[in-house]
Design a protein around this motif. Structure first.
Motif, PDB file in Angstrom:
ATOM      1  N   THR A  25     -62.293  43.927  14.993  1.00 26.52           N
ATOM      2  CA  THR A  25     -62.314  45.244  14.356  1.00 26.52           C
ATOM      3  C   THR A  25     -63.626  45.963  14.608  1.00 26.52           C
ATOM      4  N   LEU A  26     -64.741  45.252  14.574  1.00 26.24           N
ATOM      5  CA  LEU A  26     -66.034  45.857  14.897  1.00 26.24           C
ATOM      6  C   LEU A  26     -66.003  46.468  16.294  1.00 26.24           C
ATOM      7  N   GLU A  27     -65.357  45.757  17.217  1.00 17.13           N
ATOM      8  CA  GLU A  27     -65.288  46.255  18.594  1.00 17.13           C
ATOM      9  C   GLU A  27     -64.346  47.444  18.701  1.00 17.13           C
ATOM     10  N   LYS A  28     -63.159  47.343  18.104  1.00 16.49           N
ATOM     11  CA  LYS A  28     -62.186  48.433  18.186  1.00 16.49           C
ATOM     12  C   LYS A  28     -62.698  49.705  17.522  1.00 16.49           C
ATOM     13  N   GLY A 329     -56.127  43.666   4.364  1.00 13.81           N
ATOM     14  CA  GLY A 329     -56.365  42.719   3.282  1.00 13.81           C
ATOM     15  C   GLY A 329     -57.650  41.941   3.394  1.00 13.81           C
ATOM     16  N   ALA A 330     -58.393  42.121   4.499  1.00 12.14           N
ATOM     17  CA  ALA A 330     -59.616  41.332   4.667  1.00 12.14           C
ATOM     18  C   ALA A 330     -60.576  42.011   5.650  1.00 12.14           C
ATOM     19  N   ALA A 331     -60.352  41.806   6.964  1.00  9.84           N
ATOM     20  CA  ALA A 331     -61.325  42.223   7.967  1.00  9.84           C
ATOM     21  C   ALA A 331     -61.573  43.726   7.975  1.00  9.84           C
ATOM     22  N   TRP A 332     -60.497  44.529   8.009  1.00 12.12           N
ATOM     23  CA  TRP A 332     -60.672  45.979   8.069  1.00 12.12           C
ATOM     24  C   TRP A 332     -61.299  46.503   6.791  1.00 12.12           C
TER      25      TRP A 332
END
Length: 345
Positions: A25-28, A329-332
């Motif tokens: 997600t950091l990359e996207k 629910g978590a990373a984003w």
């Protein structure tokens, strides 16, 4: 934290299911990463991970690893967070924690950016991510809470095995292969709890997530009760949850019944949801169009459908809510909090 062009980021639990999604997600999102540190247990140290065309080596998560770090995103289990999050804060990092370690600590903000972003600025070094099932429910209910008020929520969840980690994913796949090959499956992971007994998850649903408490509800269910009250800042809201594990890899689904404080117009409800941040409405039952787990997988949004009046309660509303539990629910949700802090500096 001062305004910068680039921010040094540490991901704790970098080799786990959520940690991998945080990195992705950091990359996207093209998050302004300066230095990136990927941290995990000693047994995972040395693994190689790709990020923005570079190869990074996973390091052991130790207190000194947080020197010079601006954001530390934790997803390595509550005991690790309890041990290392204070060490990261002492070294100047803002910790965004995916575990349950700090969620109910009064001075720690429990944040869903679409719901209570104002709480981010009140942190004292640690910001907690809510439970995955709580996050998606409140993203959908926030516009209704603001417009009509909410007396009561009754929710039944249909939760993917990824919520229990990579081992649960692997176990479901192994069980499924065994059954399709005419063999007896050997459950190894679910339900997660203090007892050694495990149940078949393939082609089965398990009405237990986490251990049971003295009141007959599981810890997962009580998380939904307590976190909803804290996030909305409403100690009187009634929440009755039943959480169930289903043989799905990614994407939690929820059947939600809500009793609003004030009368509502159904078309207005749909319009409010359509205009809500992070919400996508798919509600065309005549064409068999409604959210499903496969709809949500890989998406940052929360999907809502099956929106209908209750048959008996004049202020009762029913809906179906689906979201990718590992992303929203978590990373984003964690990266979203960091993005908010960067933008509001």
């Amino acid at each position: 934290m001062e305004k910068k062009d680039r921010y040094n980021v540490a991901v704790v639990g970098a080799t786990g299911a959520v940690g991998q999604k945080i990195i992705e997600t950091l990359e996207k999102r093209n998050f302004p990463v300066g230095e990136l540190k990927l941290l995990a247990s000693a047994r995972s140290a040395g693994q190689q991970v790709q990020f923005q065309g570079r190869t990074y080596t996973v390091e052991e998560a130790l207190p000194e690893a947080f020197e010079g770090i601006d954001f530390a995103l934790f997803s390595a289990g509550g005991s690790i967070s309890e041990k290392l999050a204070p060490a990261a804060v002492e070294r100047g990092a803002v910790v965004i924690d995916n575990t349950s370690a700090f969620r109910m600590v009064p001075e720690v903000p429990l944040v869903v950016p679409e719901v209570n972003p104002h709480m981010i600025g009140q942190h004292q070094g640690i910001i907690a991510n809510p439970n995955c099932s709580t996050i998606q429910m409140l993203v959908a209910l926030k516009p209704l809470y603001d417009a009509y008020g909410i007396d009561r929520i009754i929710v039944s969840t249909y939760q993917a095995v990824s919520g229990a980690g990579q081992n649960a994913i692997n176990d479901l796949l192994d069980q499924t292969r065994a059954i399709l090959n005419g063999e007896q499956p050997e459950p190894k992971v679910l339900p997660v709890g203090s007892l050694p007994k495990k149940h078949q998850q393939a082609f089965n649903v398990i009405p237990q997530i986490d251990v049971f408490t003295d009141n007959g509800f599981t810890k997962e269910e009580m998380k939904m009760v307590n976190e909803t009250r804290k996030i909305f800042g409403d100690p009187d809201i009634q929440v009755t949850p039943t959480t169930v594990r289903v043989p799905v890899l990614y994407g939690h689904s929820e059947s939600v019944y809500v009793e609003l404080k004030n009368s509502f117009d159904l078309e207005e409800v749909v319009q409010l949801l359509q205009g809500a941040p992070g919400v996508k409405v798919i509600d065309n039952p005549e064409a068999q169009e409604y959210p499903m787990a496969v709809t949500a997988e890989g998406s940052y949004d929360t999907f809502v459908g099956r929106i209908r009046r209750d048959l008996f309660h004049p202020r009762g509303l029913n809906m179906w809510i689906v979201s990718d539990n590992v992303l929203k629910g978590a990373a984003w949700n964690a990266v979203q909090i960091a993005e908010y802090m960067v933008k509001t500096r």
